[in-house]
Design a protein around this motif. Structure first.
Motif, PDB file in Angstrom:
ATOM      1  N   ALA A 278       0.818  -1.219   0.000  1.00  0.00           N
ATOM      2  CA  ALA A 278       0.000   0.000   0.000  1.00  0.00           C
ATOM      3  C   ALA A 278       0.850   1.266   0.000  1.00  0.00           C
ATOM      4  O   ALA A 278       0.493   2.267  -0.647  1.00  0.00           O
ATOM      5  N   TYR A 279       1.975   1.261   0.727  1.00  0.00           N
ATOM      6  CA  TYR A 279       2.834   2.439   0.827  1.00  0.00           C
ATOM      7  C   TYR A 279       4.301   2.022   0.679  1.00  0.00           C
ATOM      8  O   TYR A 279       5.090   2.152   1.628  1.00  0.00           O
ATOM      9  N   PRO A 280       4.695   1.526  -0.473  1.00  0.00           N
ATOM     10  CA  PRO A 280       6.049   0.974  -0.640  1.00  0.00           C
ATOM     11  C   PRO A 280       7.169   1.969  -0.345  1.00  0.00           C
ATOM     12  O   PRO A 280       8.229   1.573   0.159  1.00  0.00           O
ATOM     13  N   HIS A 281       6.964   3.244  -0.630  1.00  0.00           N
ATOM     14  CA  HIS A 281       8.020   4.236  -0.431  1.00  0.00           C
ATOM     15  C   HIS A 281       8.049   4.790   0.998  1.00  0.00           C
ATOM     16  O   HIS A 281       9.018   5.448   1.381  1.00  0.00           O
ATOM     17  N   ARG A 282       6.994   4.515   1.749  1.00  0.00           N
ATOM     18  CA  ARG A 282       6.920   5.029   3.119  1.00  0.00           C
ATOM     19  C   ARG A 282       6.863   3.906   4.155  1.00  0.00           C
ATOM     20  O   ARG A 282       6.780   4.164   5.351  1.00  0.00           O
ATOM     21  N   ALA A 283       6.879   2.682   3.685  1.00  0.00           N
ATOM     22  CA  ALA A 283       6.658   1.533   4.568  1.00  0.00           C
ATOM     23  C   ALA A 283       7.625   1.502   5.748  1.00  0.00           C
ATOM     24  O   ALA A 283       7.210   1.324   6.896  1.00  0.00           O
ATOM     25  N   ASP A 284       8.902   1.672   5.477  1.00  0.00           N
ATOM     26  CA  ASP A 284       9.900   1.598   6.555  1.00  0.00           C
ATOM     27  C   ASP A 284       9.693   2.709   7.581  1.00  0.00           C
ATOM     28  O   ASP A 284       9.779   2.472   8.796  1.00  0.00           O
ATOM     29  N   LYS A 285       9.409   3.913   7.105  1.00  0.00           N
ATOM     30  CA  LYS A 285       9.210   5.044   8.016  1.00  0.00           C
ATOM     31  C   LYS A 285       7.997   4.804   8.917  1.00  0.00           C
ATOM     32  O   LYS A 285       8.058   5.030  10.138  1.00  0.00           O
ATOM     33  N   ILE A 286       6.907   4.350   8.324  1.00  0.00           N
ATOM     34  CA  ILE A 286       5.695   4.092   9.113  1.00  0.00           C
ATOM     35  C   ILE A 286       5.933   2.971  10.107  1.00  0.00           C
ATOM     36  O   ILE A 286       5.563   3.066  11.287  1.00  0.00           O
ATOM     37  N   TRP A 287       6.570   1.908   9.661  1.00  0.00           N
ATOM     38  CA  TRP A 287       6.844   0.759  10.528  1.00  0.00           C
ATOM     39  C   TRP A 287       7.707   1.162  11.724  1.00  0.00           C
ATOM     40  O   TRP A 287       7.408   0.812  12.873  1.00  0.00           O
ATOM     41  N   HIS A 288       8.766   1.922  11.463  1.00  0.00           N
ATOM     42  CA  HIS A 288       9.657   2.343  12.548  1.00  0.00           C
ATOM     43  C   HIS A 288       8.979   3.354  13.472  1.00  0.00           C
ATOM     44  O   HIS A 288       9.278   3.393  14.682  1.00  0.00           O
ATOM     45  N   SER A 289       8.066   4.155  12.940  1.00  0.00           N
ATOM     46  CA  SER A 289       7.317   5.094  13.785  1.00  0.00           C
ATOM     47  C   SER A 289       6.416   4.335  14.761  1.00  0.00           C
ATOM     48  O   SER A 289       6.273   4.719  15.925  1.00  0.00           O
ATOM     49  N   ILE A 290       5.798   3.242  14.273  1.00  0.00           N
ATOM     50  CA  ILE A 290       4.986   2.396  15.151  1.00  0.00           C
ATOM     51  C   ILE A 290       5.867   1.770  16.224  1.00  0.00           C
ATOM     52  O   ILE A 290       5.518   1.740  17.413  1.00  0.00           O
ATOM     53  N   GLU A 291       7.038   1.281  15.820  1.00  0.00           N
ATOM     54  CA  GLU A 291       7.975   0.671  16.780  1.00  0.00           C
ATOM     55  C   GLU A 291       8.394   1.667  17.858  1.00  0.00           C
ATOM     56  O   GLU A 291       8.543   1.300  19.028  1.00  0.00           O
ATOM     57  N   SER A 292       8.571   2.925  17.459  1.00  0.00           N
ATOM     58  CA  SER A 292       9.025   3.930  18.424  1.00  0.00           C
ATOM     59  C   SER A 292       7.995   4.185  19.518  1.00  0.00           C
ATOM     60  O   SER A 292       8.323   4.712  20.584  1.00  0.00           O
ATOM     61  N   CYS A 293       6.734   3.815  19.252  1.00  0.00           N
ATOM     62  CA  CYS A 293       5.670   4.001  20.248  1.00  0.00           C
ATOM     63  C   CYS A 293       5.509   2.798  21.173  1.00  0.00           C
ATOM     64  O   CYS A 293       4.712   2.837  22.108  1.00  0.00           O
ATOM     65  N   HIS A 294       6.250   1.729  20.899  1.00  0.00           N
ATOM     66  CA  HIS A 294       6.110   0.503  21.696  1.00  0.00           C
ATOM     67  C   HIS A 294       7.471  -0.084  22.072  1.00  0.00           C
ATOM     68  O   HIS A 294       7.706  -1.292  21.952  1.00  0.00           O
ATOM     69  N   ASP A 295       8.387   0.799  22.478  1.00  0.00           N
ATOM     70  CA  ASP A 295       9.711   0.360  22.960  1.00  0.00           C
ATOM     71  C   ASP A 295      10.449  -0.506  21.950  1.00  0.00           C
ATOM     72  O   ASP A 295      11.049  -1.541  22.288  1.00  0.00           O
ATOM     73  N   GLY A 296      10.400  -0.102  20.692  1.00  0.00           N
ATOM     74  CA  GLY A 296      11.155  -0.802  19.657  1.00  0.00           C
ATOM     75  C   GLY A 296      10.438  -1.980  19.043  1.00  0.00           C
ATOM     76  O   GLY A 296      10.990  -2.647  18.159  1.00  0.00           O
ATOM     77  N   LYS A 297       9.202  -2.237  19.483  1.00  0.00           N
ATOM     78  CA  LYS A 297       8.402  -3.315  18.907  1.00  0.00           C
ATOM     79  C   LYS A 297       7.133  -2.704  18.307  1.00  0.00           C
ATOM     80  O   LYS A 297       6.898  -1.506  18.434  1.00  0.00           O
ATOM     81  N   VAL A 298       6.312  -3.529  17.682  1.00  0.00           N
ATOM     82  CA  VAL A 298       5.068  -2.994  17.129  1.00  0.00           C
ATOM     83  C   VAL A 298       3.885  -3.280  18.046  1.00  0.00           C
ATOM     84  O   VAL A 298       2.744  -3.000  17.699  1.00  0.00           O
ATOM     85  N   ASN A 299       4.174  -3.830  19.205  1.00  0.00           N
ATOM     86  CA  ASN A 299       3.112  -4.098  20.178  1.00  0.00           C
ATOM     87  C   ASN A 299       3.695  -4.119  21.575  1.00  0.00           C
ATOM     88  O   ASN A 299       4.794  -4.627  21.808  1.00  0.00           O
ATOM     89  N   ASN A 300       2.960  -3.533  22.504  1.00  0.00           N
ATOM     90  CA  ASN A 300       3.316  -3.599  23.916  1.00  0.00           C
ATOM     91  C   ASN A 300       2.067  -4.042  24.654  1.00  0.00           C
ATOM     92  O   ASN A 300       1.056  -3.349  24.658  1.00  0.00           O
ATOM     93  N   SER A 301       2.117  -5.211  25.275  1.00  0.00           N
ATOM     94  CA  SER A 301       0.927  -5.775  25.919  1.00  0.00           C
ATOM     95  C   SER A 301       0.733  -5.314  27.353  1.00  0.00           C
ATOM     96  O   SER A 301      -0.225  -5.728  28.010  1.00  0.00           O
TER      97      SER A 301
END
Length: 353
Positions: A278-301
């Motif tokens: 869906a966002y090939p040119h922005r995928a890494d930036k979006i993914w890492h932004s999500i990680e930055s909100c969960h201590d380096g992961k994409v989920n914090n339980s």
């Protein structure tokens, strides 16, 4: 994934392996299989004679105490939906199966009535759509949610609803009557005003303009309304917070809340596959932004952090959200449900019919 392979009208683009299944099959040489058929993309409704409907929610960072879901799976196809994982309990996949194979609890209204008529039931609000949207397209045909609301009104059982579908306006007559007795509060989820973003993120949901029409029309009929700006996806939708909250207040909603996206369980795998297409040119930036909100992961339980996140980006989102809620006069009122219920004698009489 090539453009020709993209399944339009669906969020997930494949079926990941069910984690509870040991065996799996793959297509390695399709020309060697005489009876191979490509799976149909149409939605299938699977009838279920459920044993229970209402469940207690033990989570300190979720306001609901009880939840009821007449459907399992959801044709809306929201790529980030946390409920995808639960489809694996039904021997299905969290990917395309979640959107194409909808389990319909045909006895849901009766189960609901049985639950609230229990002798030991102390009237407490029950939340519809705690797992999947109770107004998803299937509801137009099966009308389970409407019948549940009819039962709730009859017994004066308080209800909260959250949805992304304008189909809820069909039941405005019941909702208006429940509102007269402080038995209902409705939230509509809106995380973007950009139609292109919605079509990619939530392919079979109502448009943002339709959802705001729901907010406005139900507000005019006296139904307490709120908007859930969720999930906020840093790097993709977080910049739209001010505009969404401004429109929220303009349409008559009194409350707003938010959740930062978290990709728990198998959802991270499904989401990342979607993101790269869906966002090939922005995928890494979006993914890492999500990680930055969960201590380096994409989920914090961890309770208290899993919904709101942590770190600098999460703090910016929080402060921006609070600022624009204040500017637009949101979250100033406190809503209290009427939990008096019916007098026992009346309630007992109703169960006889």
């Amino acid at each position: 994934m090539q453009e020709k392979d993209y399944i339009k009208g669906r969020g997930a683009q494949y079926n990941p392996q069910n984690i509870y299944k040991k065996d799996k099959y793959t297509v390695d040489y399709i020309e060697a299989i005489d009876d191979w058929e490509v799976e149909n993309n149409k939605t299938i409704f699977i009838p279920s004679d459920a044993k229970s409907l209402v469940h207690k929610v033990d989570s300190p960072d979720v306001s609901m105490m009880y939840s009821a879901n007449p459907y399992q799976g959801c044709e809306h196809g929201c790529i980030y939906c946390y409920a995808r994982n639960s489809h694996q309990y039904w021997d299905l996949s969290s990917g395309l199966d979640f959107e194409r194979k909808i389990i319909v609890k045909e006895n849901a209204p009766q189960l609901f009535e049985n639950f609230i008529c229990r002798k030991g039931w102390h009237v407490t609000p029950i939340h519809l759509s705690g797992n999947t949207d109770c107004y998803q397209p299937a509801e137009r045909k099966f009308r389970l949610t409407r019948r549940i609301l009819e039962v709730a009104l009859r017994y004066k059982q308080p209800i909260s609803v959250i949805t992304k579908n304008s189909l809820i306006l069909r039941d405005a007559d019941i909702l208006e009557e429940m509102a007269k007795h402080n038995l209902i509060k409705v939230f509509v989820s809106i995380n973007s005003l950009t139609e292109e973003t919605r079509l990619r993120l939530e392919p079979r949901t109502a448009t943002a303009s339709q959802r705001f029409r729901v907010v406005e029309e139900l507000s005019k009929r006296g139904v307490p309304m709120g908007v859930n700006v969720a999930p906020i996806i840093p790097g993709l939708t977080d910049h739209e917070i001010p505009a969404v909250l401004k429109e929220t207040a303009a349409r008559g909603a009194k409350w707003a809340s938010y959740i930062i996206v978290r990709l728990n369980g198998q959802i991270g795998e499904v989401f990342k596959d979607w993101l790269t297409h869906a966002y090939p040119h922005r995928a890494d930036k979006i993914w890492h932004s999500i990680e930055s909100c969960h201590d380096g992961k994409v989920n914090n339980s961890n309770f208290g952090l899993r919904m709101k996140g942590s770190g600098k980006i999460a703090e910016i989102i929080r402060d921006n959200f609070r600022l624009h809620c204040a500017k637009n006069g949101l979250n100033k009122e406190i809503f209290e449900y009427n939990c008096a219920g019916l007098p026992k004698a009346v309630s007992t009489q109703l169960t006889l019919f």
